[in-house]
Design a protein around this motif. Structure first.
Motif, PDB file in Angstrom:
ATOM      1  N   THR A   1      75.660  46.734 168.741  1.00 17.12           N
ATOM      2  CA  THR A   1      74.961  47.923 168.253  1.00 17.12           C
ATOM      3  C   THR A   1      75.920  49.107 168.144  1.00 17.12           C
ATOM      4  O   THR A   1      75.487  50.241 167.955  1.00 17.12           O
ATOM      5  CB  THR A   1      73.788  48.304 169.183  1.00 17.12           C
ATOM      6  OG1 THR A   1      74.278  48.478 170.511  1.00 17.12           O
ATOM      7  CG2 THR A   1      72.718  47.226 169.175  1.00 17.12           C
TER       8      THR A   1
ATOM      9  N   ASP B   1      71.833  51.340 155.085  1.00 22.53           N
ATOM     10  CA  ASP B   1      71.664  50.537 156.300  1.00 22.53           C
ATOM     11  C   ASP B   1      72.501  51.105 157.449  1.00 22.53           C
ATOM     12  O   ASP B   1      72.017  51.216 158.586  1.00 22.53           O
ATOM     13  CB  ASP B   1      72.081  49.086 156.035  1.00 22.53           C
ATOM     14  CG  ASP B   1      71.102  48.329 155.158  1.00 22.53           C
ATOM     15  OD1 ASP B   1      69.953  48.796 154.998  1.00 22.53           O
ATOM     16  OD2 ASP B   1      71.486  47.265 154.639  1.00 22.53           O
TER      17      ASP B   1
ATOM     18  N   HIS C   1      70.942  54.335 158.949  1.00 20.88           N
ATOM     19  CA  HIS C   1      69.812  54.094 159.860  1.00 20.88           C
ATOM     20  C   HIS C   1      70.242  53.355 161.131  1.00 20.88           C
ATOM     21  O   HIS C   1      69.626  53.522 162.181  1.00 20.88           O
ATOM     22  CB  HIS C   1      68.718  53.319 159.126  1.00 20.88           C
ATOM     23  CG  HIS C   1      68.000  54.142 158.103  1.00 20.88           C
ATOM     24  ND1 HIS C   1      67.105  55.135 158.431  1.00 20.88           N
ATOM     25  CD2 HIS C   1      68.079  54.144 156.749  1.00 20.88           C
ATOM     26  CE1 HIS C   1      66.651  55.700 157.327  1.00 20.88           C
ATOM     27  NE2 HIS C   1      67.232  55.127 156.294  1.00 20.88           N
TER      28      HIS C   1
ATOM     29  N   GLU D   1      66.798  50.844 168.760  1.00 16.95           N
ATOM     30  CA  GLU D   1      65.731  50.182 168.012  1.00 16.95           C
ATOM     31  C   GLU D   1      66.071  50.134 166.519  1.00 16.95           C
ATOM     32  O   GLU D   1      65.853  49.112 165.854  1.00 16.95           O
ATOM     33  CB  GLU D   1      64.401  50.902 168.225  1.00 16.95           C
ATOM     34  CG  GLU D   1      63.812  50.759 169.616  1.00 16.95           C
ATOM     35  CD  GLU D   1      64.529  51.592 170.675  1.00 16.95           C
ATOM     36  OE1 GLU D   1      65.278  52.541 170.285  1.00 16.95           O
ATOM     37  OE2 GLU D   1      64.356  51.297 171.871  1.00 16.95           O
ATOM     38  N   SER D   2      66.622  51.229 166.001  1.00 17.79           N
ATOM     39  CA  SER D   2      67.009  51.258 164.591  1.00 17.79           C
ATOM     40  C   SER D   2      68.119  50.247 164.305  1.00 17.79           C
ATOM     41  O   SER D   2      68.092  49.544 163.295  1.00 17.79           O
ATOM     42  CB  SER D   2      67.478  52.657 164.200  1.00 17.79           C
ATOM     43  OG  SER D   2      66.435  53.591 164.295  1.00 17.79           O
TER      44      SER D   2
ATOM     45  N   ASN E   1      68.686  47.516 165.925  1.00 18.25           N
ATOM     46  CA  ASN E   1      68.097  46.185 165.958  1.00 18.25           C
ATOM     47  C   ASN E   1      67.367  45.847 164.672  1.00 18.25           C
ATOM     48  O   ASN E   1      67.417  44.705 164.178  1.00 18.25           O
ATOM     49  CB  ASN E   1      67.127  46.060 167.141  1.00 18.25           C
ATOM     50  CG  ASN E   1      67.844  45.778 168.443  1.00 18.25           C
ATOM     51  OD1 ASN E   1      68.990  45.326 168.445  1.00 18.25           O
ATOM     52  ND2 ASN E   1      67.186  46.042 169.559  1.00 18.25           N
ATOM     53  N   GLN E   2      66.662  46.810 164.119  1.00 11.37           N
ATOM     54  CA  GLN E   2      65.951  46.590 162.863  1.00 11.37           C
ATOM     55  C   GLN E   2      66.917  46.265 161.728  1.00 11.37           C
ATOM     56  O   GLN E   2      66.679  45.349 160.930  1.00 11.37           O
ATOM     57  CB  GLN E   2      65.115  47.817 162.513  1.00 11.37           C
ATOM     58  CG  GLN E   2      63.926  48.038 163.440  1.00 11.37           C
ATOM     59  CD  GLN E   2      63.245  49.376 163.193  1.00 11.37           C
ATOM     60  OE1 GLN E   2      63.631  50.135 162.299  1.00 11.37           O
ATOM     61  NE2 GLN E   2      62.234  49.677 163.993  1.00 11.37           N
ATOM     62  N   VAL E   3      68.003  47.014 161.676  1.00 11.37           N
ATOM     63  CA  VAL E   3      68.996  46.768 160.630  1.00 11.37           C
ATOM     64  C   VAL E   3      69.662  45.415 160.837  1.00 11.37           C
ATOM     65  O   VAL E   3      69.856  44.652 159.875  1.00 11.37           O
ATOM     66  CB  VAL E   3      70.051  47.894 160.606  1.00 11.37           C
ATOM     67  CG1 VAL E   3      71.190  47.559 159.632  1.00 11.37           C
ATOM     68  CG2 VAL E   3      69.401  49.215 160.213  1.00 11.37           C
TER      69      VAL E   3
ATOM     70  N   LEU F   1      68.429  42.791 162.235  1.00  9.64           N
ATOM     71  CA  LEU F   1      67.471  41.749 161.875  1.00  9.64           C
ATOM     72  C   LEU F   1      67.395  41.606 160.353  1.00  9.64           C
ATOM     73  O   LEU F   1      67.342  40.482 159.828  1.00  9.64           O
ATOM     74  CB  LEU F   1      66.096  42.090 162.453  1.00  9.64           C
ATOM     75  CG  LEU F   1      64.974  41.068 162.194  1.00  9.64           C
ATOM     76  CD1 LEU F   1      65.350  39.700 162.734  1.00  9.64           C
ATOM     77  CD2 LEU F   1      63.667  41.561 162.825  1.00  9.64           C
ATOM     78  N   THR F   2      67.398  42.722 159.660  1.00  8.16           N
ATOM     79  CA  THR F   2      67.379  42.683 158.191  1.00  8.16           C
ATOM     80  C   THR F   2      68.607  41.962 157.660  1.00  8.16           C
ATOM     81  O   THR F   2      68.516  41.111 156.763  1.00  8.16           O
ATOM     82  CB  THR F   2      67.325  44.113 157.624  1.00  8.16           C
ATOM     83  OG1 THR F   2      66.105  44.730 158.037  1.00  8.16           O
ATOM     84  CG2 THR F   2      67.394  44.106 156.105  1.00  8.16           C
TER      85      THR F   2
END
Length: 208
Positions: free
Chosen positions: A139, A172, A175, A181-182, A184-186, A188-189
């Protein structure tokens, strides 16, 4: 209405390519600069500082686009990273390797979708997986950008003229920096983009 980082970087990249008359001096500086703070990056500053506007309200988020403390902002970091990746990919290539995903004039492949296509080559799949897994495991944005630099060199070696949506990648990365959390979202995408093509191919094979 303020532009998104994706839209701002899109304009920067269009300006740098300039309809087939690329700004070679600025692109060379971007390639040799490790970060926005590097002395070599000063040639890129006018493009980024003019392209990232103030007051800085970025679409759905309220974050400074231009630094007020001297520390590079999320937007500046993301924009410079995208420009540098594009500059590395564009070097020695006549055709523009940046594709606009949202415009009518050109289309671009998402960066990790392009890697997914490259992953179908069994000769490099193991090495490529190892690099992508390392990227998806962190991260830390500096580590991620460093990994992307190596990956774009691999992509260029195999798919030299493929048009990539570097503006979307900038979005990307922007963010990615906001929170754990952001990030992790990226991640995962990106993971979905990287593994989806292979999964689709395997599924088709099983059906046949």
């Amino acid at each position: 209405m303020a532009k998104t980082i994706t839209g701002s970087v899109d304009q920067m990249l269009q300006q740098l390519y300039d309809h087939g008359n690329p700004n070679k001096a600025v692109l060379a500086s971007a390639r040799h600069a490790v970060s926005l703070e590097s002395p070599q990056a000063q040639a890129v500053w006018p493009i980024i500082m003019a392209g990232i506007e103030t007051p800085a309200i970025v679409s759905e988020t309220f974050a400074p686009k231009l630094s007020r403390t001297g520390e590079p902002t999320y937007a500046e970091t993301a924009a410079f990273a995208a420009i540098r990746l594009y500059a590395i990919h564009q070097q020695g290539t006549e055709a523009c390797v940046y594709g606009r995903a949202y415009g009518d004039e050109a289309e671009g492949t998402l960066f990790f979708k392009a890697l997914a296509q490259l992953r179908l080559n069994e000769n490099i799949q193991v090495a490529l997986d190892r690099r992508v897994k390392a990227l998806l495991a962190t991260t830390n944005v500096t580590s991620v950008i460093n990994s992307l630099t190596h990956l774009v060199s691999i992509l260029k070696a195999s798919q030299r003229n493929q048009q990539i949506d570097y503006a979307r990648l900038a979005g990307d990365l922007f963010h990615f920096q906001f929170s754990y959390e952001s990030a992790n979202q990226v991640r995962l995408t990106w993971g979905r983009q990287y593994y989806s093509n292979v999964e689709s191919s395997q599924t088709k094979g099983e059906k046949n």
